[in-house]
Design a protein around this motif. Structure first.
Motif, PDB file in Angstrom:
ATOM      1  N   GLY A  22      -0.045   0.191  -3.020  1.00  0.00           N
ATOM      2  CA  GLY A  22      -0.278   1.563  -2.593  1.00  0.00           C
ATOM      3  C   GLY A  22       0.290   2.548  -3.602  1.00  0.00           C
ATOM      4  N   ASP A  23      -0.168   2.422  -4.844  1.00  0.00           N
ATOM      5  CA  ASP A  23       0.311   3.320  -5.902  1.00  0.00           C
ATOM      6  C   ASP A  23      -0.617   4.528  -5.973  1.00  0.00           C
ATOM      7  OD1 ASP A  23       2.111   1.330  -6.452  1.00  0.00           O
ATOM      8  OD2 ASP A  23       1.014   0.548  -8.181  1.00  0.00           O
ATOM      9  N   PRO A  24      -0.077   5.719  -5.734  1.00  0.00           N
ATOM     10  CA  PRO A  24      -0.932   6.908  -5.819  1.00  0.00           C
ATOM     11  C   PRO A  24      -1.577   7.008  -7.200  1.00  0.00           C
ATOM     12  CG  PRO A  24       1.226   7.463  -4.919  1.00  0.00           C
ATOM     13  CD  PRO A  24       1.313   6.059  -5.412  1.00  0.00           C
ATOM     14  N   ASP A  25      -2.802   7.450  -7.247  1.00  0.00           N
ATOM     15  CA  ASP A  25      -3.526   7.590  -8.507  1.00  0.00           C
ATOM     16  C   ASP A  25      -2.871   8.716  -9.329  1.00  0.00           C
ATOM     17  OD1 ASP A  25      -5.338   8.204 -10.500  1.00  0.00           O
ATOM     18  OD2 ASP A  25      -7.091   7.939  -9.216  1.00  0.00           O
ATOM     19  N   SER A  27      -3.881  10.567 -11.534  1.00  0.00           N
ATOM     20  CA  SER A  27      -4.697  11.771 -11.743  1.00  0.00           C
ATOM     21  C   SER A  27      -4.466  12.779 -10.623  1.00  0.00           C
ATOM     22  CB  SER A  27      -6.177  11.402 -11.838  1.00  0.00           C
ATOM     23  OG  SER A  27      -6.705  11.090 -10.558  1.00  0.00           O
ATOM     24  N   TYR A  29      -1.355  13.458  -9.344  1.00  0.00           N
ATOM     25  CA  TYR A  29      -0.042  14.117  -9.427  1.00  0.00           C
ATOM     26  C   TYR A  29      -0.258  15.587  -9.777  1.00  0.00           C
ATOM     27  CZ  TYR A  29       1.733   9.321 -10.310  1.00  0.00           C
ATOM     28  OH  TYR A  29       2.026   7.989 -10.265  1.00  0.00           O
ATOM     29  N   ALA A  88       5.508   7.821 -16.240  1.00  0.00           N
ATOM     30  CA  ALA A  88       6.911   7.933 -15.813  1.00  0.00           C
ATOM     31  C   ALA A  88       7.049   8.188 -14.326  1.00  0.00           C
ATOM     32  CB  ALA A  88       7.609   9.046 -16.593  1.00  0.00           C
ATOM     33  N   PHE A  89       5.990   8.706 -13.682  1.00  0.00           N
ATOM     34  CA  PHE A  89       6.089   9.052 -12.260  1.00  0.00           C
ATOM     35  C   PHE A  89       5.413   8.049 -11.334  1.00  0.00           C
ATOM     36  CE2 PHE A  89       8.358  13.004 -11.357  1.00  0.00           C
ATOM     37  CZ  PHE A  89       8.765  13.319 -12.648  1.00  0.00           C
ATOM     38  N   GLN A  90       4.965   6.925 -11.896  1.00  0.00           N
ATOM     39  CA  GLN A  90       4.455   5.857 -11.039  1.00  0.00           C
ATOM     40  C   GLN A  90       5.648   5.053 -10.529  1.00  0.00           C
ATOM     41  OE1 GLN A  90       2.671   4.708  -8.722  1.00  0.00           O
ATOM     42  NE2 GLN A  90       0.761   4.970  -9.905  1.00  0.00           N
ATOM     43  N   TYR A  91       5.440   4.219  -9.492  1.00  0.00           N
ATOM     44  CA  TYR A  91       6.477   3.262  -9.111  1.00  0.00           C
ATOM     45  C   TYR A  91       6.788   2.412 -10.328  1.00  0.00           C
ATOM     46  CZ  TYR A  91       5.765   4.398  -4.185  1.00  0.00           C
ATOM     47  OH  TYR A  91       5.693   5.046  -2.985  1.00  0.00           O
ATOM     48  N   HIS A 315      14.092   2.910  -8.058  1.00  0.00           N
ATOM     49  CA  HIS A 315      14.169   3.060  -9.518  1.00  0.00           C
ATOM     50  C   HIS A 315      14.644   4.464  -9.855  1.00  0.00           C
ATOM     51  CE1 HIS A 315      10.322   5.251  -9.457  1.00  0.00           C
ATOM     52  NE2 HIS A 315       9.908   4.330  -8.614  1.00  0.00           N
ATOM     53  N   PRO A 316      15.061   4.704 -11.110  1.00  0.00           N
ATOM     54  CA  PRO A 316      15.527   6.046 -11.468  1.00  0.00           C
ATOM     55  C   PRO A 316      14.363   7.042 -11.465  1.00  0.00           C
ATOM     56  CG  PRO A 316      16.182   4.403 -13.120  1.00  0.00           C
ATOM     57  CD  PRO A 316      15.172   3.754 -12.240  1.00  0.00           C
ATOM     58  N   HIS A 317      14.702   8.311 -11.358  1.00  0.00           N
ATOM     59  CA  HIS A 317      13.680   9.354 -11.264  1.00  0.00           C
ATOM     60  C   HIS A 317      12.950   9.566 -12.588  1.00  0.00           C
ATOM     61  CE1 HIS A 317      16.785  12.178 -12.968  1.00  0.00           C
ATOM     62  NE2 HIS A 317      17.593  11.424 -12.266  1.00  0.00           N
ATOM     63  N   GLY A 318      11.701  10.027 -12.486  1.00  0.00           N
ATOM     64  CA  GLY A 318      10.859  10.232 -13.659  1.00  0.00           C
ATOM     65  C   GLY A 318      11.304  11.393 -14.530  1.00  0.00           C
TER      66      GLY A 318
ATOM     67  N   GLY B 289       7.652   8.960  -8.812  1.00  0.00           N
ATOM     68  CA  GLY B 289       8.786   9.191  -9.705  1.00  0.00           C
ATOM     69  C   GLY B 289       9.655  10.378  -9.327  1.00  0.00           C
ATOM     70  N   TYR B 349      -8.499  11.374  -0.892  1.00  0.00           N
ATOM     71  CA  TYR B 349      -8.227  10.017  -0.403  1.00  0.00           C
ATOM     72  C   TYR B 349      -9.221   9.619   0.697  1.00  0.00           C
ATOM     73  CZ  TYR B 349      -3.938   9.231  -3.090  1.00  0.00           C
ATOM     74  OH  TYR B 349      -3.043   9.016  -4.103  1.00  0.00           O
ATOM     75  N   PHE B 380      -4.261   2.310   3.271  1.00  0.00           N
ATOM     76  CA  PHE B 380      -4.594   0.909   3.415  1.00  0.00           C
ATOM     77  C   PHE B 380      -5.680   0.639   4.452  1.00  0.00           C
ATOM     78  CE2 PHE B 380      -0.042   1.003   2.184  1.00  0.00           C
ATOM     79  CZ  PHE B 380      -0.218   0.514   0.895  1.00  0.00           C
TER      80      PHE B 380
END
Lengths: 494, 494
Positions: A22-25, A27, A29, A88-91, A315-318, B289, B349, B380
């Protein structure tokens, strides 16, 4: 130094279609561009910090773009693409983005050449330190540290049952012989012999002490003898004072290398065994709100540390990863620009330290009631009150006393009335309008270690110190030391 | 809703000089200005997301300055000063900066009107969820959750001895009667009756189900009957589909209010008792991120949650707090701009979801081998394989089987061979070049709950589902469902 990356997720492999995560696209952001305006330190001939403070210094801009297409559109002349916001802003991975790990790895290599260590990003210094505590400690175990240490760190593992042993210090920091003594004389009925030493080697908080190379080597040797893990918490590493100046006309690499040689070698630089976990921070030299630091450790520890992040903040922030990667890149400061800023920043803090020393010498020292430890690094002066000269000073048989340590009380056995006099003086200073931090706040209680009370003096007998920072304004330093000198004289005339 | 700020540090009080804290002087931060270029959503007549994706949308810039002096210099026309970098990058409070808490509090108020709750910032959704777990659970205790749940969250508290009870679900999510049954029939010899329900009420991961208002009310009533704390983890709240459109010519306040009314009410909105801890996130609607989210809880929980931050990463990062505060301010998107972006994002979405449904109906459904749950929220789709029709499907007496759940194995008692067939099909799909997530990965193992094995069916008997995301590209959705349909037909012909 090694580089360890997270395995690429299987779904990125060629030919596979993934409907898995479930990674937001990217494009979607709502970011097109980030710009961070920072000092321009390219011309090595200037001392940028004082100009920057008065808003007169030239600046440069770190940029990041949503994706490579936008960057190419705006900067067709650039051959390389920056770390994009999309990436950088993806999981991402708990250890940090590969580009950021690489940038911090190069920084670490330039200063420490760690023999066999890897980089793990953290959410700032205290995130790193508390994760290292968690990694190494189990309920009921004892950790070693300096007898005066920052409670913001040492309180953290108390919650899961770690206990502290304070090792005696002098003006130069932790005394290696005392460390060896604690380990040699350890009574196993008290619990397992300590296997972890938490230490702040430069500009120690609160004593301002910096360990010499000789002491570091001795401490590392003791760690090998007793199989200690050393947690080297070094936020003030880049704030070392009274360094020889480095010729700015050198090539970039030589300039960085020569500067690194002027700094006292870190524990991690001598760590052939992998027994040092080094915690680095941008809080003191960039800004506390960065909340992004890094750890150098062996690879086994690295994998465990990353798991803690995976199962907490992920994880650390973007933002910070983009900033740091850009800052350390050639388009940003690069390593030489980073060094130049650090040099200039040190000059500024050194000037503040020198001002505090000068005012102290004029306003306090002539009375002979206090003396000061001239910090070679960091942000703190450690001021000793010569309580032995106070008319109500008492020394004799050990008696049980209750010491206020800021928020809670400790019951201990003291041979002096130092705790009482220090509480009075602290209160007088507050009334006079000055806040400094009393040593008792930082003391590692030794009551539980006090197996033979008559043979020992309590750490609270040695609490005749105040910590004063010189990182504030000149006005605060001048006004503060003035109030200090006056209140002290009144206190001793009671 | 209440607002709770950290007490101002004593040293900021008038007339006092502080040489107490090692806070770097903000004039030394190497930042002059930050700029974040984001979509301009002021003109409510456009649907900004599709234009933004193709780089054609107008943009606006959020700015932050080192200090008020620089901002006044660059923008003499502005009457208010933004949150400065100087303030946002100093050591601050674990709950977040007051300005950021206020901005998020206003956002929360507009959508939930929480009766008596306060805001705590987090380092993203999973930081919030894992802190709530830590707050509420002690070793050996049982928590309740949906029988299919995201292991990234449910695995976290296993490390300190929390055990999970899965509550049965249907297409509409957790079944209130099943929740009541688990609590009513609880055998205390198994341990204390569960007192915590962790639930994802919108677009649940993995089932995509969204709880109706009626179910929410029933679940809240059951929580009152059994004194449950509800952890409402709601990252997909702003991704609800098939909503009535809202008249854009309304005043700002009415526009936001009308939009909020179209969304299904949250648990926190009905929480008169303070038993709901709501976790919100920007990861799915801004970007992962960000690593910045927030919790709504009662004040007592708030103080504990802040302590966890104080003794770990200290406080949230300055970058994100500046960004969020600016984005939600009137100079940024404001609440109405935020709503406009959310609306437009939902449309995008929803279009992807509809595409997946359409391709599924064309490529898979005609065979009758699988059916799909049309998600009303989130990312999902939950695809049921009609394994009962497979030539090798078996159902009979319960037998012990070992189920692969991604990385580790679970031993359970099943009455069907669903686990085996699903493993085969997953493997076939991989060979065909498609990755989807099998239900077994998300199943809460019920072996420990299986007091009367012959009377129960294992959750693994109900694992004939795959989770497929529709948040990827159109190409991935088309290619993926095509491969799915083909592989499925081959699998059923074996």
């Amino acid at each position: 130094m090694k580089f360890v990356w997270a395995e690429l997720a299987a779904e990125n492999r060629v030919g596979l279609v993934s409907l898995a995560n479930g990674d937001p696209d990217p494009s979607l952001y709502p970011f097109r561009k980030f710009e961070f305006e920072i000092p321009d330190v390219k011309g090595r001939h200037v001392d940028p910090v004082p100009h920057w403070r008065t808003h007169q210094a030239p600046s440069q801009t770190l940029r990041a773009y949503k994706d490579a297409a936008i960057e190419r559109l705006e900067h067709p002349e650039e051959s390389e693409i920056s770390l994009t916001i999309g990436d950088a802003f993806q999981y991402t991975h708990g250890a940090g983005l590969p580009a950021t790990q690489l940038a911090l790895g190069e920084l670490a290599n330039a200063f420490h050449r760690p023999p066999n260590h890897v980089v793990t990003l953290t959410l700032g210094n205290s995130d790193g330190v508390t994760k290292a505590f968690r990694l190494l400690g189990e309920r009921g175990e004892w950790f070693l540290t300096e007898e005066f240490s920052f409670p913001g760190m040492t309180n953290a593992p108390l919650a899961y049952g770690i206990r502290w042993v304070g090792v005696k210090m002098d003006r130069e920091g932790l005394i290696p012989g005392e460390l060896d003594k604690v380990l040699r004389e350890w009574d196993e009925t008290r619990g397992k012999r300590p296997h972890v030493l938490y230490i702040v080697p430069c500009g120690q908080n609160p004593t301002g002490s910096t360990l010499s190379l000789r002491r570091r080597q001795k401490i590392y040797d003791i760690a090998r003898d007793w199989d200690l893990i050393i947690i080297e918490d070094d936020p003030y590493y880049f704030l070392q004072y009274d360094l020889p100046s480095v010729e700015t006309s050198l090539t970039t690499e030589d300039f960085v290398e020569r500067y690194a040689e002027t700094l006292v070698p870190s524990f991690v630089s001598m760590d052939v065994d992998g027994r040092v976990i080094r915690i680095d921070s941008f809080s003191k030299v960039i800004a506390p709100g960065m909340r992004l630091g890094w750890i150098l450790s062996n690879e086994m520890f690295h994998h465990h540390l990353v798991k803690y992040t995976d199962s907490a903040s992920q994880h650390p922030h973007g933002f910070g990863q983009i900033f740091v990667t850009g800052m350390l890149s050639k388009r940003g400061w690069g390593l030489d620009g980073f060094v130049l800023w650090m040099q200039s920043l040190c000059k500024d803090y050194q000037r503040r330290r020198d001002l505090l020393l000068e005012v102290f010498r004029n306003e306090v020292e002539p009375s002979g009631l206090a003396s000061i430890n001239c910090a070679q690094a960091g942000m703190f002066a450690w001021i000793k009150i010569n309580l032995e000269g106070h008319p109500r000073y008492r020394c004799g048989d050990a008696k049980e006393v209750v010491v206020e340590t800021g928020g809670h009380q400790v019951t201990t056995r003291c041979t002096t009335n130092v705790p009482l006099l220090m509480e009075e003086l602290l209160s007088d200073l507050r009334v006079a309008g000055l806040i400094v931090m009393p040593a008792a706040l930082f003391a590692i209680p030794d009551a539980e270690m006090d197996d033979v009370p008559s043979l020992r003096t309590s750490v609270y007998d040695r609490c005749s110190f105040f910590r004063a920072t010189f990182c504030g304004t000149d006005e605060a330093i001048r006004a503060g030391m003035g109030k200090f000198g006056q209140a002290l004289e009144v206190f001793f005339k009671q």
